[in-house]
Design an enzyme around this catalytic site. Structure first.
Site, PDB file in Angstrom:
ATOM      1  N   GLU A 225      -4.033   1.990  -7.231  1.00  0.00           N
ATOM      2  CA  GLU A 225      -4.490   3.797  -6.488  1.00  0.00           C
ATOM      3  C   GLU A 225      -3.499   4.561  -6.718  1.00  0.00           C
ATOM      4  O   GLU A 225      -2.234   4.218  -6.348  1.00  0.00           O
ATOM      5  CB  GLU A 225      -3.653   3.509  -4.478  1.00  0.00           C
ATOM      6  CG  GLU A 225      -5.081   2.030  -4.820  1.00  0.00           C
ATOM      7  CD  GLU A 225      -5.772   2.407  -3.364  1.00  0.00           C
ATOM      8  OE1 GLU A 225      -6.870   2.176  -2.755  1.00  0.00           O
ATOM      9  OE2 GLU A 225      -4.409   1.866  -2.476  1.00  0.00           O
TER      10      GLU A 225
ATOM     11  N   HIS B 270       0.905  -0.982   0.043  1.00  0.00           N
ATOM     12  CA  HIS B 270       0.631  -0.026   0.100  1.00  0.00           C
ATOM     13  C   HIS B 270       0.726   1.767   0.300  1.00  0.00           C
ATOM     14  O   HIS B 270       1.468   0.610   1.166  1.00  0.00           O
ATOM     15  CB  HIS B 270      -1.391   0.263   1.074  1.00  0.00           C
ATOM     16  CG  HIS B 270      -1.871   0.863   0.953  1.00  0.00           C
ATOM     17  ND1 HIS B 270      -1.376   2.441   1.226  1.00  0.00           N
ATOM     18  CD2 HIS B 270      -2.933   1.517   0.804  1.00  0.00           C
ATOM     19  CE1 HIS B 270      -3.138   2.993   0.879  1.00  0.00           C
ATOM     20  NE2 HIS B 270      -3.493   2.268   1.110  1.00  0.00           N
TER      21      HIS B 270
HETATM   22  P1  PGA Z   1      -9.226   6.491  -0.089  1.00  0.00           P
HETATM   23  O1  PGA Z   1      -7.918   5.226   0.324  1.00  0.00           O
HETATM   24  O2  PGA Z   1     -10.267   5.823  -0.311  1.00  0.00           O
HETATM   25  O3  PGA Z   1      -9.326   6.984   1.543  1.00  0.00           O
HETATM   26  O4  PGA Z   1      -8.659   7.308  -0.386  1.00  0.00           O
HETATM   27  C1  PGA Z   1      -8.341   3.832  -0.267  1.00  0.00           C
HETATM   28  C2  PGA Z   1      -6.806   3.721   0.330  1.00  0.00           C
HETATM   29  O5  PGA Z   1      -5.879   4.173   0.160  1.00  0.00           O
HETATM   30  O6  PGA Z   1      -6.401   2.103   0.345  1.00  0.00           O
END
Ligand code: PGA
Length: 263
Positions: free
Chosen positions: A176, A101
């Protein structure tokens, strides 16, 4: 290709009490009735796993709701102070684990090589890895082509030690873009169209991978109840990784229902 959408709740370092965690999880459980066709995975802080697995088992329904962890180590046991192995997670009842992550890359200086070892360790023990990839703003500013190369390196490095065994591994990849994660962007997501461009690229790279991987690719970054449909309606997007909005029970349940309506 699998059509069922998957929604993953990344609770990060919240809520701050087990009571809060149980309350939030119970609300998700109530939503995940047999009528819901989307799959849901809740990834709480490690220390809540045992209690939430117990709750999930006592509730007795909703095969579509499972528990995951937010990280793991690459060895299964030994002198690694503070770490938690995929084997421990499996023993606790977790089925999924987030790997790489961006917040761990940022605050703990995790590298693609660490992600590679963690991913291999999770697969070896039979935990489904959710590999997180995504470029930051400085890369994105250089354009989509640079972002694609950046993501390619993250992905292929992490997959390098996946063994070419006969077993068909399951793997989830979450795209992401760091600049769209709510804690960085203040809640401004990527657009579904741009997210799809990257997700199709990731799928192309995975398709060319020599190993037997059953993969789904999700989008993450400020997904909320207002924008979820825009992502979920697109066939190329297999689901969502939800951070901030997963901490608001009602909002998360709306997102699950939206994902379900496209499953
Ligand atoms: P968010 O986080 O939905 O708050 O943008 C997603 C993540 O970091 O996995």
């Amino acid at each position: 290709m699998e059509k069922t959408k998957i929604v993953i709740a990344n609770w990060k370092m919240c809520p701050v009490s087990i009571e809060g965690a149980k309350e939030l999880f119970s609300a998700v459980q109530r939503t995940c009735s047999p009528k819901i066709s989307a799959e849901v995975v809740v990834a709480p802080p490690f220390v809540y796993l045992t209690e939430l697995v117990r709750l999930a088992r006592s509730f007795g329904r909703g095969k579509n709701l499972r528990l995951g962890a937010q990280d793991c180590f690459w060895e299964q046991a030994g002198a690694y102070t503070g770490e938690v192995s995929p084997e421990i997670l499996k023993t606790l009842g977790a089925t999924h684990v987030l790997i790489g992550h961006s917040e761990r890359r940022r605050y703990l200086k995790e590298t693609d090589e660490m992600a590679q070892k963690k991913l291999a360790a999770a697969l070896r023990i039979g935990i489904i890895p959710i590999l997180c990839v995504g470029e930051d703003k400085s890369v994105r500013r250089k354009g989509l082509a640079s972002a694609k190369q950046f993501v390619k390196k993250q992905l292929l490095t992490a997959l390098r030690s996946v063994s070419q065994s006969g077993t068909r591994h399951e793997l989830l990849v979450a795209y992401e873009p760091v600049w769209a994660i709510s804690s960085v962007s203040g809640g401004k997501s990527d657009t579904p169209e741009e997210a799809v461009a990257m997700i199709l690229w990731i799928k192309q790279l995975l398709g060319a991978h020599p190993f037997r991987l059953a993969t789904r690719v999700l989008y993450g970054g400020s997904v909320n109840m207002k924008n979820a449909a825009g992502f979920m309606e697109l066939e190329a997007i297999d689901g969502a990784l939800v951070g901030d909005a997963s901490l608001r029970a009602q909002e998360f349940c709306v997102i699950v229902k939206i994902a379900s309506s496209f499953s």
